[in-house]
Design a protein around this motif. Structure first.
Motif, PDB file in Angstrom:
ATOM      1  N   ASP A   1      33.484  44.537  38.272  1.00 19.74           N
ATOM      2  CA  ASP A   1      33.107  44.982  36.932  1.00 19.74           C
ATOM      3  C   ASP A   1      34.059  44.432  35.872  1.00 19.74           C
ATOM      4  N   ARG A   2      35.269  44.087  36.278  1.00 18.23           N
ATOM      5  CA  ARG A   2      36.285  43.610  35.337  1.00 18.23           C
ATOM      6  C   ARG A   2      36.788  42.240  35.783  1.00 18.23           C
ATOM      7  N   MET A   3      37.104  41.394  34.814  1.00 15.61           N
ATOM      8  CA  MET A   3      37.575  40.050  35.132  1.00 15.61           C
ATOM      9  C   MET A   3      38.794  39.715  34.277  1.00 15.61           C
ATOM     10  N   ILE A   4      39.789  39.111  34.917  1.00 13.35           N
ATOM     11  CA  ILE A   4      41.003  38.674  34.245  1.00 13.35           C
ATOM     12  C   ILE A   4      41.128  37.174  34.442  1.00 13.35           C
ATOM     13  N   ILE A   5      41.348  36.447  33.337  1.00 12.59           N
ATOM     14  CA  ILE A   5      41.561  35.006  33.417  1.00 12.59           C
ATOM     15  C   ILE A   5      43.044  34.717  33.235  1.00 12.59           C
ATOM     16  N   MET A   6      43.601  33.951  34.184  1.00 11.20           N
ATOM     17  CA  MET A   6      44.973  33.464  34.065  1.00 11.20           C
ATOM     18  C   MET A   6      44.970  31.960  33.821  1.00 11.20           C
ATOM     19  N   ASP A   7      45.930  31.511  33.034  1.00 12.12           N
ATOM     20  CA  ASP A   7      46.100  30.078  32.807  1.00 12.12           C
ATOM     21  C   ASP A   7      47.556  29.840  32.422  1.00 12.12           C
ATOM     22  N   GLU A   8      48.168  28.873  33.066  1.00 14.54           N
ATOM     23  CA  GLU A   8      49.555  28.506  32.810  1.00 14.54           C
ATOM     24  C   GLU A   8      50.507  29.707  32.863  1.00 14.54           C
TER      25      GLU A   8
ATOM     26  N   LYS B   1      37.485  47.368  40.824  1.00 13.45           N
ATOM     27  CA  LYS B   1      37.395  46.106  41.548  1.00 13.45           C
ATOM     28  C   LYS B   1      37.514  45.001  40.505  1.00 13.45           C
ATOM     29  N   VAL B   2      38.630  44.293  40.535  1.00 16.19           N
ATOM     30  CA  VAL B   2      38.996  43.375  39.466  1.00 16.19           C
ATOM     31  C   VAL B   2      39.088  41.954  40.002  1.00 16.19           C
ATOM     32  N   ALA B   3      38.435  41.016  39.322  1.00 22.31           N
ATOM     33  CA  ALA B   3      38.519  39.601  39.672  1.00 22.31           C
ATOM     34  C   ALA B   3      39.668  38.960  38.908  1.00 22.31           C
ATOM     35  N   LEU B   4      40.431  38.132  39.600  1.00 24.11           N
ATOM     36  CA  LEU B   4      41.517  37.364  39.001  1.00 24.11           C
ATOM     37  C   LEU B   4      41.145  35.890  39.137  1.00 24.11           C
ATOM     38  N   VAL B   5      40.824  35.248  38.010  1.00 26.08           N
ATOM     39  CA  VAL B   5      40.307  33.889  38.064  1.00 26.08           C
ATOM     40  C   VAL B   5      41.144  32.974  37.172  1.00 26.08           C
ATOM     41  N   GLY B   6      40.971  31.685  37.369  1.00 23.57           N
ATOM     42  CA  GLY B   6      41.694  30.698  36.592  1.00 23.57           C
ATOM     43  C   GLY B   6      41.811  29.410  37.373  1.00 23.57           C
ATOM     44  N   PRO B   7      42.253  28.337  36.726  1.00 14.28           N
ATOM     45  CA  PRO B   7      42.371  27.047  37.405  1.00 14.28           C
ATOM     46  C   PRO B   7      43.483  27.055  38.436  1.00 14.28           C
TER      47      PRO B   7
ATOM     48  N   GLY C   1      38.892  25.948  32.756  1.00 12.19           N
ATOM     49  CA  GLY C   1      38.570  25.262  33.996  1.00 12.19           C
ATOM     50  C   GLY C   1      37.630  26.003  34.910  1.00 12.19           C
ATOM     51  N   LEU C   2      36.762  26.843  34.354  1.00  9.01           N
ATOM     52  CA  LEU C   2      35.847  27.653  35.150  1.00  9.01           C
ATOM     53  C   LEU C   2      34.406  27.362  34.755  1.00  9.01           C
ATOM     54  N   GLU C   3      33.473  27.842  35.587  1.00  6.00           N
ATOM     55  CA  GLU C   3      32.065  27.660  35.301  1.00  6.00           C
ATOM     56  C   GLU C   3      31.342  28.988  35.378  1.00  6.00           C
TER      57      GLU C   3
ATOM     58  N   LEU D   1      41.974  43.786  43.904  1.00  7.07           N
ATOM     59  CA  LEU D   1      42.288  42.675  43.015  1.00  7.07           C
ATOM     60  C   LEU D   1      41.942  41.420  43.791  1.00  7.07           C
ATOM     61  N   VAL D   2      40.952  40.667  43.299  1.00  4.76           N
ATOM     62  CA  VAL D   2      40.383  39.559  44.058  1.00  4.76           C
ATOM     63  C   VAL D   2      40.623  38.248  43.310  1.00  4.76           C
ATOM     64  N   SER D   3      41.518  37.423  43.835  1.00  4.44           N
ATOM     65  CA  SER D   3      41.754  36.097  43.273  1.00  4.44           C
ATOM     66  C   SER D   3      40.732  35.137  43.862  1.00  4.44           C
ATOM     67  N   THR D   4      39.950  34.480  42.999  1.00  3.33           N
ATOM     68  CA  THR D   4      38.865  33.655  43.510  1.00  3.33           C
ATOM     69  C   THR D   4      38.420  32.614  42.497  1.00  3.33           C
ATOM     70  N   HIS D   5      37.843  31.513  43.011  1.00  3.01           N
ATOM     71  CA  HIS D   5      37.132  30.544  42.189  1.00  3.01           C
ATOM     72  C   HIS D   5      35.620  30.745  42.299  1.00  3.01           C
ATOM     73  N   ASP D   6      35.195  31.686  43.112  1.00  2.00           N
ATOM     74  CA  ASP D   6      33.782  31.930  43.392  1.00  2.00           C
ATOM     75  C   ASP D   6      33.231  32.862  42.310  1.00  2.00           C
ATOM     76  N   MET D   7      32.707  32.266  41.229  1.00  2.00           N
ATOM     77  CA  MET D   7      32.260  33.070  40.104  1.00  2.00           C
ATOM     78  C   MET D   7      30.999  33.871  40.416  1.00  2.00           C
ATOM     79  N   ALA D   8      30.166  33.362  41.322  1.00  2.00           N
ATOM     80  CA  ALA D   8      29.004  34.142  41.734  1.00  2.00           C
ATOM     81  C   ALA D   8      29.449  35.398  42.484  1.00  2.00           C
ATOM     82  N   MET D   9      30.519  35.292  43.252  1.00  3.69           N
ATOM     83  CA  MET D   9      31.064  36.463  43.931  1.00  3.69           C
ATOM     84  C   MET D   9      31.586  37.472  42.910  1.00  3.69           C
ATOM     85  N   VAL D  10      32.254  36.985  41.877  1.00  2.00           N
ATOM     86  CA  VAL D  10      32.732  37.866  40.815  1.00  2.00           C
ATOM     87  C   VAL D  10      31.569  38.631  40.215  1.00  2.00           C
TER      88      VAL D  10
END
Length: 259
Positions: free
Chosen positions: A217-224, A48-54, A247-249, A203-212
């Motif tokens: 268990d794994r997190m990927i940050i994308m930018d540009e 279960k992988v989080a995909l995060v970024g601005p 751009g994350l908190e 694969l979960v694209s989200t801005h909800d860091m508490a949900m992540v």
């Protein structure tokens, strides 16, 4: 594949065979905006992988490549099957894409018809369609809603039905675009529990860091358009400098209180 005797287990074991493989993926929109710049990604079965970024990082663009909605330059395989014009129907059965707005997926007069739409277009027999619908609705806790009108449901209920529409296709991976957006706290907590218990690769694209923090268990940050960090969610979520640089908190700052 979701079997009728499947036991929902949050601790689904992870093997190391890539279920999703992306190599050197590039994509630019017709107006010239470059959205993906050489993305490399491997996700193992059961992760279960989080995909995060601005905003504008390329997250949604990447998700739309998984089942061929968008087609860039590079290599994508789902369960060993290359994504190509010839394989699109097979790939789309294996990748369940759940959009941010459930109204983009719900269009039939009843919940049953919405969930049955995909299996019907796979050419399955009526009894098999019925079984898939009942199984999918049970997995999302919506069995009693089969004759309800989707447009009369709450946002949380609609999101569960949207998930059921892809579960009925018996996918091997679920891809979510902002699944918790627009939910009140109770519906959000219920959705997180649901996703945590579903025994599928995500694969979960989200801005909800508490949900992540609660789900992945794994997190990927994308930018540009690039993957700039990939690691253990717990470690990365505690790296305030890394998150702020993209751009994350941290989850505790997002909630305004430290646990």
């Amino acid at each position: 594949m979701l079997r009728s005797d499947l036991t929902v287990n949050a601790s689904l074991s992870v093997d190391h065979t890539p279920l999703l493989l992306i190599d050197d993926l590039h994509f630019a929109y017709p107006d010239g905006r470059v959205a993906l710049r050489g993305v490399h990604l491997r996700i193992a079965r059961g992760e279960k992988v989080a995909l995060v970024g601005p905003n504008g990082a390329g997250k949604s663009t990447l998700l739309l490549h998984l089942n061929g909605v968008l087609r860039g330059n590079g290599r994508i395989e789902v369960a060993g099957l290359p994504v190509s014009e010839r394989t699109l129907s097979q790939v789309r059965a294996r990748v369940g894409l759940v959009f941010q707005n459930p109204d983009d997926q719900l269009f039939s007069p009843t919940v049953f018809e919405d969930v049955a739409f995909g299996p019907l277009h796979m050419g399955l027999a009526a009894r098999d369609v019925q079984a898939r619908v009942e199984r999918a609705l049970a997995l999302v806790g919506m069995s009693t809603y089969r004759e309800r009108h989707p447009y009369h449901l709450s946002m949380g209920e609609k999101k569960r039905i949207a998930i059921a529409t892809v579960l009925a296709m018996e996918p091997e991976i679920l891809a979510f675009d902002e699944p918790s957006a627009g939910l009140d706290p109770r519906a959000r907590r219920g959705l997180i529990r649901l996703l945590r218990d579903l025994p599928l690769t995500m694969l979960v694209s989200t801005h909800d860091m508490a949900m992540v923090q609660e789900l992945c268990d794994r997190m990927i940050i994308m930018d540009e358009g690039r993957i700039v960090a990939d690691g253990t969610a717990a470690t990365m979520l505690d790296d305030e400098a890394l998150l702020e640089a993209h751009g994350l908190e941290t989850p505790w700052k997002e909630r305004g209180v430290r646990d």
